[in-house]
Design a protein around this motif. Structure first.
Motif, PDB file in Angstrom:
ATOM      1  N   LYS A   1       0.843  -1.197   0.000  1.00 25.92           N
ATOM      2  CA  LYS A   1       0.000   0.000   0.000  1.00 25.92           C
ATOM      3  C   LYS A   1       0.881   1.252   0.000  1.00 25.92           C
ATOM      4  CE  LYS A   1      -3.697  -2.075   2.775  1.00 25.92           C
ATOM      5  NZ  LYS A   1      -4.432  -2.005   4.074  1.00 25.92           N
TER       6      LYS A   1
ATOM      7  N   CYS B   1      -0.025   5.101   0.721  1.00 26.44           N
ATOM      8  CA  CYS B   1      -1.155   5.897   1.199  1.00 26.44           C
ATOM      9  C   CYS B   1      -0.755   7.354   1.375  1.00 26.44           C
ATOM     10  CB  CYS B   1      -1.665   5.339   2.524  1.00 26.44           C
ATOM     11  SG  CYS B   1      -2.265   3.625   2.410  1.00 26.44           S
TER      12      CYS B   1
ATOM     13  N   CYS C   1      -5.746   2.476   5.412  1.00 27.61           N
ATOM     14  CA  CYS C   1      -4.657   1.708   6.034  1.00 27.61           C
ATOM     15  C   CYS C   1      -5.013   1.142   7.403  1.00 27.61           C
ATOM     16  CB  CYS C   1      -3.415   2.583   6.151  1.00 27.61           C
ATOM     17  SG  CYS C   1      -3.639   4.041   7.199  1.00 27.61           S
TER      18      CYS C   1
ATOM     19  N   TYR D   1       3.332   0.633   3.034  1.00 26.22           N
ATOM     20  CA  TYR D   1       3.092  -0.573   3.820  1.00 26.22           C
ATOM     21  C   TYR D   1       3.530  -1.799   3.018  1.00 26.22           C
ATOM     22  CZ  TYR D   1       0.000   2.117   6.917  1.00 26.22           C
ATOM     23  OH  TYR D   1      -0.514   3.023   7.806  1.00 26.22           O
TER      24      TYR D   1
ATOM     25  N   TYR E   1       4.861   0.484   8.764  1.00 30.20           N
ATOM     26  CA  TYR E   1       4.989   1.288   7.547  1.00 30.20           C
ATOM     27  C   TYR E   1       6.246   2.138   7.614  1.00 30.20           C
ATOM     28  CZ  TYR E   1       3.163   5.118  10.416  1.00 30.20           C
ATOM     29  OH  TYR E   1       2.981   6.053  11.397  1.00 30.20           O
TER      30      TYR E   1
END
Length: 463
Positions: A397, A399, A412, A429, A439
């Motif tokens: 991820k 974000c 998240c 992540y 993260y």
């Protein structure tokens, strides 16, 4: 005679007081003896006993109060001494900081500086919090702490230490700088390595964060965030690096552009683009289900779901658990296929969106081992858009800023993205990161000049 009185008076008064005191004590002893014999106790004697106890307690409490005051003064001196430091020629008074923002417990105790380290690219301050200063209370004050240190909220870490909590503040702000890098440095004959951005490493150096989507479990990525904070630019940079560093016989790219293909015009200059087109029309992406009057038609997503089945059959035929093993055995006829869906949630109002969700969920959940990779970009991964099959099969991820804490949790499962202030700032992540954290705070590769340079390199390579 009066003179004699004046001379004797100082001598007689103490003797009289002593006799009077002796008589009182004698009377008290006689009274106690009588009470002991008779098994009774006079009210006046009880009152005197009580008054003595109260007096003794008051004197003891006064002594304790004085001792506590001395201890408090000594503790405050120690706190002030530890919380006043010079670093790089600048004085920091942390006692004023924590007192002014109310980061104290009920006893007005505040965090104390345990240590500070001066590194090449940052300074690191570690504070130990007293009992009663909770994690939630610290989180409420993070923005104010960051403002005091003139750093970013993401540079403040709250770490539990036995029964206490440490606050770790890093003063470096990597988001204010532009970093040079060589886009050709990521060229590889294997894997799908993608440079994503810059981060502050555990050894406090600015390093490039590179992920490899060929790794098992890294087959799907979510890129989420509010409009204007770097999401679309990240997708463009990912594609530019991939087509620059991997040949078309090794990598094919399928693009679904929810809001049009303006961001992907450069892809038409490459041989990697599947069918040499970006898919925009949802009818073309998901096809039409059969009705009583008409036969159904397949969309490109139907073809991809079927291709997963075909690829898995080929892997099974050659005794390979995944595409990596297939390549190691010398087979070259199954290229990686990257499916990019930009602005996925933009199509949520379309009547075929539920079919799109079903096909995307099926593709992401079954494509892990066969070499098909999926990147989905959207502004907010709400549950009605980002269904369970997609959510639980996406380990990577990126974000960016969220509109509020609720949107942050959609992306998240945590708060914090709403605190992001600048374009390019994001959290990355990935499972089992080496630093043990959930993260990494990262600055994406975003400057326009980088994009222009890459596009020129690609045009020269494939003209």
């Amino acid at each position: 005679m009066s003179n004699d009185n004046n001379v004797l008076k100082p001598l007689c008064e103490p003797i009289g007081q002593l006799l009077n005191s002796g008589m009182e004590k004698t009377a008290e002893l006689i009274a106690k003896g009588i009470c002991k014999i008779t098994g009774t106790q006079s009210e006046s004697l009880k009152q005197k006993e009580l008054e003595k106890k109260i007096y003794a307690m008051e004197e003891s409490n006064k002594l304790k109060d004085m001792e506590q005051q001395v201890k408090d003064i000594e503790r405050e001196k120690l706190v002030d001494k530890k919380n006043n430091v010079f670093v790089d020629g600048e004085r920091y008074n942390f006692s004023d900081l924590f007192f002014n923002i109310g980061l104290t417990n009920k006893s007005k105790e505040m965090p104390i500086l345990k240590r500070y380290e001066v590194k090449e690219v940052c300074n690191i301050f570690t504070f130990e919090c007293p009992v009663g200063v909770t994690k939630s209370k610290i989180e409420e004050k993070i923005e104010e702490i960051a403002a005091f240190f003139e750093t970013y909220e993401g540079n403040i870490e709250i770490r539990k230490h036995k029964n206490l909590i440490d606050i770790i503040v890093i003063t470096s702000d990597i988001f204010d700088k532009v970093y040079d890098y060589d886009p050709n440095a990521f060229k590889s004959i294997e894997g799908l390595k993608i440079p994503l951005g810059f981060f502050l490493s555990d050894d406090y150096e600015i390093k490039m964060l590179v992920t490899d989507m060929s790794k098992n479990g890294y087959h799907s990525m979510l890129v989420a965030g509010s409009s204007g904070f770097g999401k679309s630019s990240a997708i463009r940079l990912i594609l530019l690096h991939l087509v620059l560093n991997y040949p078309p016989e090794y990598l094919q790219i399928v693009i679904f552009a929810g809001k049009g293909d303006n961001d992907f015009l450069f892809m038409y200059d490459t041989p990697h683009l599947y069918n040499n087109k970006c898919y925009i029309d949802l009818d073309e992406i998901v096809g039409n289900e059969p009705t009583k009057k008409e036969e159904g038609t397949k969309g490109i997503l139907d073809d991809l779901v079927e291709e997963v089945v075909k690829r898995n059959a080929i892997l099974k035929k050659y005794g390979c658990k995944d595409i990596d093993e297939y390549y190691r055995k010398g087979h070259k006829d199954l290229p990686y296929k990257l499916v990019v869906f930009d602005e996925y949630s933009y199509m949520h109002s379309h009547k075929k969106f539920s079919r799109l969700q079903s096909l995307m969920g099926s593709l992401i959940s079954t494509a892990r081992s066969c070499g098909i990779r999926v990147i989905t970009a959207m502004q907010d991964s709400q549950k009605e858009y980002y269904i369970t099959q997609m959510r639980y099969n996406t380990n990577l991820k990126i974000c960016y800023k969220a509109e509020n804490s609720s949107h942050s949790r959609n992306m998240c499962n945590q708060d914090g993205l709403e605190l992001i202030r600048r374009k390019g700032e994001c959290r990355f992540y990935a499972p089992n990161m080496s630093n043990g954290k959930e993260y990494v705070m990262m600055k994406s590769i975003l400057p326009p000049e980088d994009t222009d340079v890459l596009i020129k390199m690609i045009k020269n390579k494939y003209k």
